[in-house]
Design an enzyme around this catalytic site. Structure first.
Site, PDB file in Angstrom:
ATOM      1  N   SER A   1       0.835  -1.195   0.000  1.00 45.33           N
ATOM      2  CA  SER A   1       0.000   0.000   0.000  1.00 45.33           C
ATOM      3  C   SER A   1       0.875   1.253   0.000  1.00 45.33           C
ATOM      4  CB  SER A   1      -0.952  -0.037   1.203  1.00 45.33           C
ATOM      5  OG  SER A   1      -1.918   0.986   1.130  1.00 45.33           O
ATOM      6  N   ASP A  15      -9.050  -3.582  -5.909  1.00 50.95           N
ATOM      7  CA  ASP A  15      -8.899  -4.555  -4.819  1.00 50.95           C
ATOM      8  C   ASP A  15      -9.769  -4.232  -3.607  1.00 50.95           C
ATOM      9  OD1 ASP A  15      -7.652  -2.432  -3.540  1.00 50.95           O
ATOM     10  OD2 ASP A  15      -5.658  -3.329  -3.517  1.00 50.95           O
ATOM     11  N   HIS A  39      -7.391  -5.594  -0.406  1.00 53.27           N
ATOM     12  CA  HIS A  39      -6.233  -4.710  -0.264  1.00 53.27           C
ATOM     13  C   HIS A  39      -5.333  -5.075   0.916  1.00 53.27           C
ATOM     14  CE1 HIS A  39      -3.892  -1.095  -0.819  1.00 53.27           C
ATOM     15  NE2 HIS A  39      -4.106  -0.738   0.432  1.00 53.27           N
TER      16      HIS A  39
END
Length: 650
Positions: free
Chosen positions: A314, A556, A607
């Site tokens: 991320s 996602d 995610h």
């Protein structure tokens, strides 16, 4: 005479019985008493029979009490697990069938393990027996089990540790601890010393019981962007800082376990946790974060004689990209490593669900404090922020966190589209374009037109306090370079280093890049807003009364797939964006959650939950062990077609 002997025997046995009970407990009474009576004269048969009947009645009562205790402990256990379920189902709110998640006892076991130390002994005893006796699968085919991926690769390929691994977590996933002892007249810091005020159940308790004090600790100083006077928070350190967000909610734990299974230890892997609240250069100014990361890489390289693998998740991928520019740049507070440092020290950059070109969810976070789906990580944390803090309080908190603006989307109309067209439109047959990022279905006094992505960021700037505007301008950029000279010039200043459309990769022909991310999970992409009829400084909010307040695209669940456009552009080979021709592999993982698993199981590509994906763990282990060449690219989405439609300058 016989009668007196019987009385004497009974008195003697009574004394023996008392001594036995004191030594062995009441449950030994039955066995010891019967044995003693059976050794006596046959004339005592009637008395023995009487005692046996008492023992049988006593045992019956004991069994009844045991069953009642069992029911109590089962009820207590279910009482603990139900909140876990509702929290997890909140994270996966797009899936309607998650009530069945509780049926996956193998997954629930992970939650139980983290609670055993704080539960009463009776409950933990029951849990231990249940875990021991319940026949959940431990087959190597169940790759969600601990160490399963590592053990399978050892069996299939005999892989072992090779390249040192450094893991860089994403936004809000590192625990943050209080290290202050002063505070102020209204909020004493001493009781919170070394307590996690972010990333623990202690965080939730403090949110509820002492909201004002919690806010004072978590907010940064608006003017400096650093610690406020008398309040000191720092990122937790070590593997414990990121393996679990809070008890039962793993983040990097699966990756760490599987790396450990093939031979990694603290001498060959580490977690580079950081205070994600800070703007990127402020991490260096306050904590010397990037200097420490550079030293750690050099130490690993010297110790093992192998280059290092950097795994960013991320926002952690943005941190990695920023570091790759920082470490070779010259100047005060820069790395001064020289133009060959990256090529000499970094074997691979693994970009997991990265936000290299930002995430649209960051825009509503900074416009109106919308957080429930904007910062999607842990249900308990988001529930606390939503329920106990007003939107105004949330916005004021977010505006002091200089790291949040780094997540604003980059590339403007080039990547995210204009009012008439977006490359993503073709897949969805939209009647309106995704480039129409913020729409106003009701008349607004201040905003007369709908907004593209770049217009929306301008609105964020206009609504932000002056000090936040200045910090954003100094730290970040959101457009794209249009000439090669502009790309090179941007390398001289840190404000461009988080935007790969404005600076190139390092000239590192031997560095490999792996972009691995999830697809086929609906993801926020555009919003309907309205102006509020209120005197509050919070003028705008998502219009939840609209027929469709949020528009979804491919992604996602948190990051749209279009944000990975930079990986695809790098993958085209040597170019101004990739001057060294670093090899790039892209693997798209289809989101296939197990409906019976709270976290989605071994095939989840959500995610955050992708960090527990068996496929991702296998890729990380192969890259770390020097078998990255065996990974095959995979394209599931329409990204290859969309990239052709994007008119990149180079």
């Amino acid at each position: 005479m016989l009668s007196r002997r019987k009385v004497s025997r009974r008195q003697s046995l009574s004394r023996v019985h008392d001594e036995k009970r004191e030594k062995n407990g009441s449950e030994g009474q039955a066995t010891d008493s019967v044995k003693e009576f059976q050794d006596q004269d046959n004339g005592d048969e009637q008395y023995v029979e009487h005692q046996r009947n008492k023992i049988i009645r006593h045992a019956g009562k004991k069994r009844w009490r045991d069953s009642r205790r069992f029911i109590f402990m089962l009820g207590a256990f279910l009482g603990l697990m139900i909140p876990f379920y509702f929290g997890a189902s909140h994270v996966h709110s797009n899936n309607k069938d998650y009530f069945d998640n509780l049926m996956n006892f193998g997954s629930v076991k992970d939650y139980i393990d983290d609670w055993k130390e704080i539960l009463p002994d009776g409950v933990t005893s029951f849990i231990t027996d249940w875990q021991t006796n319940f026949p959940y699968s431990s087959s190597m085919e169940d790759l969600s089990q601990n160490f399963a991926v590592g053990r399978r690769l050892i069996s299939d390929m005999e892989i072992k540790a090779k390249h040192p691994v450094i893991m860089i977590p994403g936004v809000i996933s590192t625990g943050i601890e209080s290290w202050g002892v002063l505070g102020d007249d209204e909020c004493d810091s001493a009781p919170h010393f070394r307590k996690r005020l972010w990333g623990s159940f202690y965080m939730l308790r403090t949110m509820v019981l002492d909201k004002a004090c919690w806010l004072k600790h978590l907010m940064l100083d608006p003017e400096s962007g650093l610690d406020p006077p008398n309040f000191t928070l720092r990122a937790a350190q070590g593997f414990e800082s990121t393996d679990y967000f809070m008890a039962g909610y793993w983040i990097w734990n699966k990756v760490i376990q599987n790396l450990g299974a093939i031979g990694y230890d603290p001498n060959t892997m580490t977690t580079a946790s950081y205070d994600w609240r800070l703007a990127y250069l402020d991490l260096e100014l306050r904590d010397r974060y990037f200097s420490k990361l550079k030293e750690q890489i050099e130490m690993f390289h010297e110790l093992t004689k192998e280059k290092v693998v950097l795994v960013g998740h991320s926002m952690g991928s943005q941190i990695v990209f920023y570091f790759l520019k920082w470490v070779e740049a010259e100047g005060k507070y820069y790395g001064n490593g020289g133009k060959d440092w990256v090529d000499n020290h970094i074997d691979s950059f693994v970009n997991v669900a990265g936000t290299l070109l930002g995430a649209p969810k960051a825009v509503p976070a900074l416009i109106s404090g919308e957080m429930k789906d904007t910062i999607q990580l842990n249900a308990f944390a988001m529930y606390g922020l939503e329920k106990f803090f007003s939107r105004k309080e949330r916005l004021q908190l977010l505006q002091t966190w200089g790291g949040i603006p780094s997540m604003l989307p980059k590339g403007g109309d080039l990547i995210w589209g204009n009012m008439t067209y977006s490359s993503e439109d073709s897949q969805h047959n939209n009647t309106d374009t995704f480039g129409n990022f913020i729409r106003f279905e009701r008349q607004s006094k201040d905003v007369q037109n709908n907004l593209t992505m770049l217009n929306a960021i301008d609105l964020v700037m206009r609504l932000s306090p002056t000090w936040l505007q200045e910090r954003i301008r100094d730290q970040y950029s959101y457009d794209y370079a249009q000439t090669v000279d502009e790309l090179k010039q941007n390398e001289l200043h840190h404000s461009h280093w988080s935007n790969p459309l404005e600076v190139p990769l390092p000239n590192a022909p031997n560095m490999k890049i792996y972009c691995i991310y999830g697809v086929h999970n609906p993801t926020e992409r555009a919003y309907v807003y309205r102006e509020q009829n209120t005197n509050s400084s919070l003028n705008y909010t998502i219009d939840y009364e609209s027929e469709r307040p949020v528009f979804f695209t491919e992604g996602d669940g948190t990051v749209p797939v279009i944000t990975h456009a930079m990986c695809h552009k790098w993958g085209e080979g040597k170019s101004p964006y990739n001057p060294g021709g670093s090899k790039v592999k892209i693997v798209e993982i289809k989101h296939q959650p197990d409906r019976f698993d709270i976290r989605g199981g071994a095939k989840s590509a959500e995610h955050v939950d992708i960090l527990g994906s068996a496929e991702l763990n296998e890729y990380i282990l192969k890259i770390a062990s020097g078998h990255g060449d065996e990974i095959s690219p995979r394209y599931i989405s329409n990204m290859t077609e969309w990239i052709k439609e994007i008119n990149f300058p180079f």
